[in-house]
Scaffold this motif. Structure first.
Motif, mmCIF file in Angstrom:
data_model
loop_
_atom_site.group_PDB
_atom_site.id
_atom_site.type_symbol
_atom_site.label_atom_id
_atom_site.label_comp_id
_atom_site.label_asym_id
_atom_site.label_seq_id
_atom_site.Cartn_x
_atom_site.Cartn_y
_atom_site.Cartn_z
ATOM 1 N N GLY A 11 0.820 -1.192 0.000
ATOM 2 C CA GLY A 11 0.000 0.000 0.000
ATOM 3 C C GLY A 11 0.859 1.250 0.000
ATOM 4 N N VAL A 12 0.209 2.433 -0.106
ATOM 5 C CA VAL A 12 0.895 3.727 -0.108
ATOM 6 C C VAL A 12 0.598 4.430 1.209
ATOM 7 N N TRP A 13 1.679 4.848 1.860
ATOM 8 C CA TRP A 13 1.590 5.486 3.180
ATOM 9 C C TRP A 13 1.749 6.995 3.002
ATOM 10 N N ASP A 14 0.744 7.756 3.381
ATOM 11 C CA ASP A 14 0.790 9.227 3.257
ATOM 12 C C ASP A 14 1.429 9.798 4.518
ATOM 13 N N THR A 15 2.649 10.273 4.377
ATOM 14 C CA THR A 15 3.401 10.808 5.529
ATOM 15 C C THR A 15 3.447 12.335 5.539
ATOM 16 N N THR A 16 2.635 12.980 4.717
ATOM 17 C CA THR A 16 2.713 14.434 4.557
ATOM 18 C C THR A 16 2.592 15.168 5.883
ATOM 19 N N LEU A 17 1.665 14.767 6.720
ATOM 20 C CA LEU A 17 1.415 15.483 7.963
ATOM 21 C C LEU A 17 2.077 14.831 9.171
ATOM 22 N N LEU A 18 2.959 13.860 8.941
ATOM 23 C CA LEU A 18 3.594 13.149 10.044
ATOM 24 C C LEU A 18 4.932 13.772 10.389
ATOM 25 N N PHE A 19 5.333 13.622 11.659
ATOM 26 C CA PHE A 19 6.655 14.080 12.064
ATOM 27 C C PHE A 19 7.131 13.191 13.217
ATOM 28 N N GLY A 20 8.451 13.111 13.353
ATOM 29 C CA GLY A 20 9.033 12.301 14.411
ATOM 30 C C GLY A 20 8.975 10.813 14.101
#
Length: 332
Positions: A309-318
């Motif tokens: 699958g595709v993981w949307d990390t745009t709004l993730l941090f740390g």
């Protein structure tokens, strides 16, 4: 030169010359006035309920043991014959007992008596016998997890509990059904192809299948208290004792340039393999080695080797934790 004759009235007559005084002791035996006493005897298999019914099978042999009696110290005249009749509610004739005999299924009433050589006839005795001709009928019960596959195979896990339930059928005695002799024991064994075949053991309570996993056959039967044994029954199973095989290929914690990879959409690749896969799920949660707070990324029900699958990390941090989990059809 003297003779003593016992007369019918109980006196004795002495014949012959008497040249000197003689002393005679004469014994007058009492006549045999007591009838014989007869017991019903039988060979195994039989079962006597405590204070209740006598059960037998159709191969149980019956006979009689008569014993003649006489009053006081008199000598018994001896048994002349024993006679019996079966289920003679209408007062049918007696038959002379010659050799042991068996009874047909159902309720049997045996009447019997003996006569001695002095003509004393015993009062008729009777014994009630319930003949059980049928073996128990056994069923196999399974707990969860279990599932029947498309080809009819029953898939189970090592946690699936199996129990053997025997039931001894009732005896038909005409319009009334009488409970059978009762189950003595139920037996079971598990056969794994390619392994030595074990003996039967008494099955009490529940049991489960153990490794090696794969095809299994459970054989079982029961026996009642008069040794009627059921034909061996069999049920086939497929034991799946291990969970799906899982792997995360990318991204990995030690991947070079990991911080750059976590920008935007990230393709997660890995593998989910299991012959009996039920479902898999890919999730993420904030933190290093997180245990809670997971959000779904993707899921499926088919085996996968490649993109998960595709993981949307745009709004993730740390730090972030990826978790891949799966279960098969029997909850491994």
């Amino acid at each position: 030169g003297q003779t003593i004759t016992l007369l019918a009235d109980g006196r004795a007559r002495i014949d012959g010359s008497i040249f000197s005084a003689s002393l005679y002791g004469v014994f007058f035996p009492q006549p045999d006035t007591l009838a014989p006493e007869t017991l019903l005897v039988y060979a195994e298999p039989v079962y006597q309920q405590p204070g209740g019914r006598l059960f037998a099978s159709t191969i149980t042999l019956f006979g009689f043991s008569p014993q003649d009696r006489a009053p006081g110290e008199s000598i018994p005249s001896g048994v002349d014959y024993t006679e019996y009749r079966l289920d003679a509610s209408g007062g049918g004739p007696y038959a002379r007992f010659i050799s042991s005999f068996t009874l047909a299924e159902g309720r049997g009433m045996i009447e019997f008596r003996s006569r001695d050589k002095a003509g004393n006839l015993e009062m008729s005795k009777s014994s009630e016998v319930f003949v059980d001709a049928h073996a128990p009928v056994t069923t196999l019960a399974l707990g969860a997890p279990k599932i029947e596959l498309g080809d009819g195979t029953l898939l189970v896990s090592a946690r699936t509990e199996i129990a053997v339930f025997p039931n001894d059928p009732a005896i038909s005695t005409g319009p009334i059904l009488v409970p059978g002799a009762g189950v003595e024991a139920a037996y079971a064994r598990v056969i794994s192809p390619g392994w030595p075949i074990p003996g039967f053991s008494i099955s009490a309570g529940t049991f489960s299948l153990s490794l090696p996993q794969g095809e299994k056959s459970v054989e079982f039967f029961a026996q009642d208290k008069v040794l009627n044994a059921e034909q061996t029954r069999s049920r086939k199973f497929l034991l799946d004792a291990s969970g799906p095989s899982l792997a995360l290929f990318s991204p990995t914690p030690d991947a070079e340039g990991i911080c750059r990879i976590f920008q935007g959409s990230v393709t997660v690749s890995g593998g989910v393999l299991d012959e009996h896969l039920s479902a898999w799920r890919l999730e993420s949660a904030p933190g290093q080695n997180a245990m809670t707070g997971f959000s779904p990324i993707s899921s499926g029900t088919d085996p996968v080797s490649g993109s998960l699958g595709v993981w949307d990390t745009t709004l993730l941090f740390g730090w972030q934790t990826l978790r891949l989990s799966a279960s098969d059809l029997v909850e491994n």
